[in-house]
Design an enzyme around this catalytic site. Structure first.
Site, short mmCIF file in Angstrom:
data_model
loop_
_atom_site.label_atom_id
_atom_site.label_comp_id
_atom_site.label_asym_id
_atom_site.label_seq_id
_atom_site.Cartn_x
_atom_site.Cartn_y
_atom_site.Cartn_z
N GLU B 60 42.35 37.73 34.75
CA GLU B 60 42.55 37.63 36.22
C GLU B 60 42.62 36.38 37.02
OE1 GLU B 60 40.19 39.36 34.17
OE2 GLU B 60 40.72 41.46 34.67
N HIS B 129 32.26 49.00 37.95
CA HIS B 129 33.81 49.68 38.41
C HIS B 129 33.55 50.29 39.89
CE1 HIS B 129 34.78 48.91 34.30
NE2 HIS B 129 35.91 49.45 34.45
#
Lengths: 343, 327
Positions: B60, B129
């Site tokens: 990322e 998440h």
């Protein structure tokens, strides 16, 4: 006696060098050296502030790589030790000096400072102050060249990117992640490691399991070369080969230049850990003296011609200081300017 | 377009903008062959090729930094965070590079890029998440932060974000991708900096965004039956906040309830309260009330998760108390 890694050998006879090219390399390295010496002086005189990292000793890397490219057309990405990369990329000394003085005429309008030199005009993607964070940015610029050529049908998009960073960055994830992607997509980029042996006070051998950084390229199936970073002709030759490979669409190269900084990490660093023996070993390999000797021995330049270059650069540096001193401070009414593109 | 699912509205926005501008491309994890984890880029690689729907390795920080470099050199990247929470790994690239670089460079470079993906608390996805990064990123100068909430505004806002010359953090919500709505057949864009008055009213101003808009509207059904008339504003732009719209509403109702999914401490609501006090304190008849998520990592257990985020009944109770009891 300090045990140094064996520097790769290079025969100057193996490279073509015209008088004009030789003098240009010399001038660029003198510019880097004199500029940094002046910075130290100005810093101690209270003209510039913050962290200032000087490049003395490493000039052959900036000059050798960037002069093998097309300055102003190809991209250059640097670190916090960025003054000399900016100069080699063509940013005028007065703009770099004015930035260090925090003036409105600086290349980053006084907003960046020593560690954040930028120039869109000279395709300097910037000085990045966090170790390794410039590597992804440079990789993106290289991706852009490939994208323009392949997706936008722009045949002229053969620009190469040179990404400079140090040995310390090579233990960071971004280094490995970007090498992987650049090799995977065959991006036109040179990853140039300036291995000066020290990440502030952390000796390279204490920080990494495999000190020979160029070998790390092999696991990505990409070209990796080591070069004597104190020999500008050697650096230039490996850079020329890497640039040709990149322009031909054959992908990236990892260049490990073995070099040394002649000063501390920054002007705030007491530099207590590096031994006298080690320093002497490297001081004896001053890249500027080495090129001067080559140019005179090969009758490519006379002492007098080199002297003239030195005087010319000294004058340019003095003018840069005058320019910086006499330039206006940024307008306080523009404190908020440049946050957004419309500003 | 007839009735369109939320994720297809986003897909249409990307498709239209990619067709319009060859510099627009998407990069991220599984955006190409797989079509995106929520199918926002489904099959677009077949139309535009693998370089324009660039499947990246799971890195990322590096692919976000790459997008910054591509934007600086003239492309218009759209970074997809497979889950926006993963972009915590790219915090440096989003903050130092995307957000601050234009200023630090003295205006040398602009960074037209979109960073988009599913944020918010889903269904029992666990703490990692279930992030609300908008709160973490709101302090970064140079970023625009947008939260979409319906298929209609998702499409129009995303198109505008792609055309914007600045970095835009664009939040979708993991539980809204299957909403449906009739969309206009003709092209439309929506401004990134305007809040939407979802329901005009006079009793109280409810400021909300993203999925909480729907919790609020659910509460409003009951409130209407009980004789209350709240004004509902979807902030849309979390940075900068649209104080024209917010101010107009507060000058009318003099009461404010904030309903947000981010945590209470350092949240969007915290900034709103401070800004309302700065600008509109004299207009207030009561202290601004914040309904926020609990200051805890979102628990996995369904019942605990429900207790963590604001529920419609809490909104009903808060409005009734504030309006009926005149506090």
């Amino acid at each position: 006696m300090v045990q140094e890694r064996t520097l790769p050998t290079f025969s100057a006879a193996s490279t073509q060098l015209s008088k004009e090219e030789g003098l240009r390399l010399y001038e660029d390295m003198i510019l880097g050296r004199y500029f940094e010496d002046k910075c130290a002086e100005m810093y101690y005189r209270g003209k510039m502030f913050g962290f200032v990292h000087l490049y003395n000793g490493q000039e052959a890397v900036s000059t050798g790589v960037i002069q093998a490219m097309r300055p102003g057309e190809d991209y250059v990405c640097s670190t916090y030790r960025d003054h000399v990369h900016a100069l080699s990329a063509g940013v005028p000394a007065k703009q770099v000096m004015a930035e260090l003085f925090g003036k409105a005429t600086g290349c980053s309008k006084g907003r960046g400072g020593s560690m954040h030199m930028f120039s869109q005009e000279h395709r300097l993607l910037g000085g990045y102050a966090f170790v390794a964070e410039g590597i992804p940015v440079a990789t993106g610029a290289a991706f852009q060249s490939k994208y323009r050529r392949e997706m936008m049908g722009d045949e002229s998009a053969d620009q190469v990117t040179a990404c400079f960073f140090g040995d310390g960055a090579c233990n960071n994830g971004q280094f490995f992640e970007c090498l992987n992607m650049a090799a995977l997509w065959k991006l036109p980029i040179l990853y140039v490691v300036e291995n000066n042996k020290w990440a502030i006070g952390m000796a390279h051998e204490r920080a990494t399991s495999q000190p020979e950084i160029y070998k790390k390229a092999s696991v990505f199936g990409m070209a990796g070369v080591e070069v004597d970073g104190m020999d500008v002709l050697a650096v230039r030759q490996v850079a020329q080969e890497a640039v040709a490979r990149a322009r031909a669409g054959e992908g990236p190269t990892l260049i490990e230049a073995l070099t040394y900084r002649f000063r501390g990490h920054s002007l705030a660093d007491p530099d207590e850990l590096r031994s006298k023996d080690e320093k002497e070993f490297w001081f004896a390999r001053d890249p500027i003296k080495k090129l001067a000797a080559h140019l005179t021995e090969q009758d490519l330049a006379s002492q007098e011609e080199l002297k003239q270059i030195e005087q010319k650069i000294q004058q340019e540096i003095d003018e840069a200081v005058k320019f910086a001193e006499s330039s206006p401070e940024p307008d306080p009414n523009e404190l908020y300017r440049y946050i957004f593109a419309e500003d | 377009m007839a009735e369109t699912l939320f994720f297809n509205a986003l897909r249409a926005a990307i498709d239209e903008e990619m067709a319009r501008d060859a510099t627009v491309f998407v990069l991220g994890e599984d955006v190409g062959h797989y079509g995106g984890s929520y199918k926002v880029t489904k099959d677009l690689y077949k139309k535009y090729g693998e370089l324009r729907l660039l499947d990246t390795p799971i890195a990322e920080n590096s692919f976000t930094g790459m997008a910054v470099g591509a934007a600086m050199t003239g492309l218009r990247p759209i970074v997809e965070g497979m889950n926006m929470g993963f972009l915590l790994l790219a915090f440096n690239q989003i903050a130092n590079n995307a957000g601050m670089l234009r200023y630090t460079s003295g205006g040398n470079f602009k960074i037209p890029m979109v960073i988009r993906g599913p944020g918010g608390v889903g269904r029992q996805l666990g703490a990692e998440h279930s992030q609300r990064l908008e709160a973490y990123f709101q302090a970064v100068p140079g970023l625009k932060i947008v939260a979409c909430s319906t298929p209609y505004n998702a499409k129009g806002l995303l198109k505008s974000a792609i055309r914007d010359e600045n970095p835009v953090l664009f939040f979708e919500h993991v539980l809204l991708y299957n909403l449906k709505e009739d969309l206009p057949e003709t092209e439309y864009l929506l401004p990134l900096d305007k809040a939407e008055v979802v329901r005009p009213g006079k009793d109280v101003t409810i400021l909300t965004y993203s999925r909480m808009r729907h919790h609020v509207l659910q509460a409003v059904k009951t409130l209407e039956k009980n004789g209350f008339d709240p004004e509902v504003i979807d902030l849309i732009s979390l940075k900068p906040l649209d104080f024209d719209t917010i101010g107009d509403s507060i000058r009318k109702t003099h009461r404010v309830i904030i309903v947000e999914e981010c945590m209470r401490t350092g949240g969007i609501g915290a900034e709103l309260v401070a800004s309302i006090n700065d600008r509109l304190f004299d207009e207030l008849d009561a202290p601004v009330l914040r309904l926020s998520s609990q200051d805890i990592p979102t628990p996995y257990n369904g019942a605990l998760e429900r207790l963590t985020i604001v529920q419609p009944e809490q909104i009903i109770e808060a409005v009734e108390k504030m309006v009926a009891l005149r506090i």
